[in-house]
Design an enzyme around this catalytic site. Structure first.
Site, PDB file in Angstrom:
ATOM      1  N   GLY A  85       0.810  -1.203   0.000  1.00  0.00           N
ATOM      2  CA  GLY A  85       0.000   0.000   0.000  1.00  0.00           C
ATOM      3  C   GLY A  85       0.844   1.253   0.000  1.00  0.00           C
ATOM      4  N   GLY A 109     -21.279   3.546  27.857  1.00  0.00           N
ATOM      5  CA  GLY A 109     -21.522   2.206  28.376  1.00  0.00           C
ATOM      6  C   GLY A 109     -22.204   1.354  27.322  1.00  0.00           C
ATOM      7  N   GLY A 110     -23.143   0.541  27.759  1.00  0.00           N
ATOM      8  CA  GLY A 110     -23.825  -0.373  26.834  1.00  0.00           C
ATOM      9  C   GLY A 110     -24.469   0.353  25.671  1.00  0.00           C
ATOM     10  CD  GLN A 130     -15.042   2.071  29.256  1.00  0.00           C
ATOM     11  OE1 GLN A 130     -14.919   1.513  28.172  1.00  0.00           O
ATOM     12  NE2 GLN A 130     -15.203   1.400  30.390  1.00  0.00           N
ATOM     13  CD  GLU A 168      -5.565  10.488   0.720  1.00  0.00           C
ATOM     14  OE1 GLU A 168      -4.535  10.412   0.024  1.00  0.00           O
ATOM     15  OE2 GLU A 168      -6.276   9.523   1.011  1.00  0.00           O
TER      16      GLU A 168
END
Lengths: 248, 397
Positions: free
Chosen positions: B151, B357-358, B354, B260
């Site tokens: 690459g 959370g869920g 974080q 870029e």
């Protein structure tokens, strides 16, 4: 044909406005300001008339503080040709604004004045009507379609029973409703071009208009806070709850 | 958002508000930001979840962006471009970042890496035909440099173009090509000469050229961006489509990277700002053990550290953009800046998820998508390790 488009700098429609601590009005410090959305529709309509070859010049005018230049610049980036700012720092009222616009119309001789049906800050919905009366011109308010003819303009209005189309003799005043058009986003090339367009700086004194307020605000308060709802288990619970509240 | 307790509380935190405050910003920059913000809010943000699940965004988005001049930044007017300083590109990237989707800019702005060499170095007849179509959003353009065998090591690419009469004949493979599935024009780096950097040329290839095959790639993020592997099997390209001079394509490809990387840095910091904004608003709303999460010191310190890193990165972005606007190519700063931005994004995405959370692990949360799209930013457009090498060389270490 020349079109004059008055625009107002107002608190941006996305801002959740808050009442000042002393209840004298709405907090404007550090609040984002933008062009009144109905005025944006008016600018768009004028620019479309120009693109269609019907209008030859679109003049954007505002009455407000120095920063209202940005609002005019927005109109110029949408396609307006030049601007006029009447610098005035205090709150404006429809009658004084209509008088100023009358004086500007006398100088500019537009065939059409297109403006928003109301400003979203005070919701007065008076300026267009007052201006037409002061000028002695025809008025087509709450327009959802504007079709200029030969010396006339057809204006379709949204009324309770449906749509009403009236024919006005020009010069005329038209106020824009929500469904007249969808304003464009100012494109980068047009933002760059707007930089070079002229904005004439004026004061109310230049037009001999007395801006002294005729209205006084007693007190501004927050609407009552919305209470949290409750979830009911079933239709019978709902009926019972409504009965308990005296709603049924 | 509909929680009535929140409506009466303070207004939503606006992490983007401090931007555009500095000596380099003008009224035109502010007007441009306003216009792009409205465009993104109406035309992009409401749709990114659906586009990601569908694996593509509608082709007409190119046309809409083209009409606003968003694809025309920095190109000469004669090609349908708008002369604009580098700050316009920063503003564009950071406003588009607000939608919280990396896939949209990855494909929508693929012309930003494929068209500059064509605009600057292609034959006049070619650039005057191709570039205006792309800037208007009528055609899609992609850049094809990376190969399965390597690459960042551009100098050693293996796809060949052999001269045959008035044509070049291309054979080889390119991969990880953004807009690769839909591109109408491909700027392809090929080997026309001997080994190393001195044997590389750029060719402009039509998307429908016989012998060109494409395969879609499934990815960790950027789902709405069409990424492809391209197979060239005796693809014939007229010599007029040579971009620049034969065997001098390496320099054009490398200069192209500077713009870029600046845009990528701006985009990264835009996503980091979204992470901060989302995290603050969530922490204000979320209550644990009887108190709003934002009152906890552990959370407040996370938020402050995110803001600290973002602001440092933003200052570096603006300083570098200013230098580029002065006509310099500060390659070391651009390389270091890209790493600064990807590391800031990595930190902010981690902390935001974080704090959520869920809820931050669920599809549909902006921070969830941004978290998945961190790695591609730290790899694409020059991997962090390559950036460090490049900077060390440039700094004479």
């Amino acid at each position: 044909m020349k079109v004059l488009v008055p625009v107002k700098r107002v608190v941006d429609y996305n801002v959740k406005v808050r009442v000042k601590a002393d209840n004298s009005g709405v907090e404007l410090a550090n609040v984002k300001m933008s062009m009144n959305p109905f005025d944006e529709i008016a600018v768009e309509e004028a620019v479309r008339l120009k693109e269609a070859g019907t209008a030859t010049e679109v003049v954007v005018v505002s009455i407000g503080p120095k920063q209202a230049q940005e609002t005019i610049r927005t109109g110029l980036a949408m396609g307006g040709d030049r601007g006029i700012l009447v610098e005035y720092d205090a709150e404006t009222e429809p009658l004084a604004v209509a008088k100023l616009l009358k004086a500007i119309a006398a100088e500019e001789n537009p065939d059409l004045v297109v403006l928003g049906k109301q400003a979203i800050d005070d919701d007065c919905s008076q300026t267009g009507q007052m201006l037409a009366q002061l000028l002695g011109w025809s008025q087509g308010t709450f327009a959802s379609k504007v079709t200029p003819g030969d010396g006339t303009v057809d204006v379709t209005r949204e009324i309770d029973g449906g749509l009403e189309t009236i024919q006005l003799k020009m010069p005329a005043v038209v106020t824009a409703d929500l469904r007249l058009n969808e304003p464009r986003y100012a494109s980068l090339p047009n933002i760059m071009k707007a930089k070079k367009k002229e904005i004439a700086m004026k004061t109310p004194a230049d037009y001999g208009v007395d801006m002294t307020p005729r209205l006084s605000t007693e007190r501004v308060e927050e609407p009552p806070e919305r209470q949290a709802g409750v979830m009911v288990e079933s239709v019978s619970d709902l009926v019972a709850a409504l009965k308990e509240k005296g709603a049924l | 958002m509909d929680d009535p307790r929140r409506q009466s509380a303070q207004p939503d935190y606006d992490a983007f508000a401090p931007l555009l405050d500095g000596p380099w910003y003008t009224d035109e920059h502010r007007a441009f930001r306003e216009s792009v913000r409205r465009f993104v809010e109406a035309e992009i943000s409401p749709h990114v979840d659906a586009w990601d699940e569908a694996g593509a965004f509608p082709r007409e988005l190119y046309k809409k962006a083209g009409q606003m001049g968003l694809l025309a930044l920095g190109y000469p007017e004669e090609l349908g471009g708008v002369e604009a300083d580098p700050f316009f590109a920063l503003i564009l990237q950071q406003e588009v970042a607000r939608a919280g989707s990396g896939g949209v800019p990855a494909s929508l702005f693929s012309s930003g890496i494929s068209m500059p060499p064509v605009a600057h170095f292609a034959r006049d007849a070619v650039r005057r035909t191709v570039v205006p179509q792309v800037l208007a959003g009528d055609k899609i353009a992609a850049l094809a440099v990376t190969e399965p065998g390597g690459g960042s090591d551009v100098a050693n690419l293996r796809t060949t173009a052999r001269r045959d009469g008035d044509d070049y004949v291309i054979n080889g493979e390119k991969t990880f090509i953004s807009s690769g599935m839909r591109a109408d024009y491909l700027t392809v780096a090929v080997r026309t000469g001997g080994e190393g950097a001195g044997g590389i040329s750029l060719l402009l290839v039509d998307g429908d050229a016989p012998g060109l095959a494409r395969t879609a790639l499934k990815k960790m993020g950027w789902w709405c961006s069409d990424t492809a592997t391209l197979y060239f099997d005796d693809v014939r390209v007229p010599v007029e489509r040579l971009v620049g001079k034969e065997n001098q394509g390496f320099h054009a490809a490398m200069v192209n990277f500077n713009g870029e990387r600046l845009s990528l840095a701006a985009l990264c910091n835009g996503f980091a700002l979204v992470c901060l904004e989302e995290a603050v608003n969530y922490a204000r709303q979320r209550h644990t053990f009887g108190r709003a999460l934002i009152t906890r010191q552990a959370i407040r310190h996370k938020l402050a550290t995110m803001a600290q890193r973002i602001r440092a990165t933003q200052a570096y972005i603006e300083r570098t953009a200013w230098a580029m606007g002065e006509g310099r190519q500060p390659a070391a700063d651009i390389a270091l800046l890209k790493n600064q931005a990807t590391e800031t994004l990595e930190h902010c995405a981690r902390e935001a998820v974080q704090i959520f959370g869920g809820a931050g692990y669920l599809r549909g949360a902006k921070v969830e998508r941004i978290y998945r799209e961190v790695r591609v930013m730290a790899i694409g457009g020059g991997a962090e390790e390559i950036m460090r090498d490049l900077a060390a060389n440039q700094l004479g270490f």
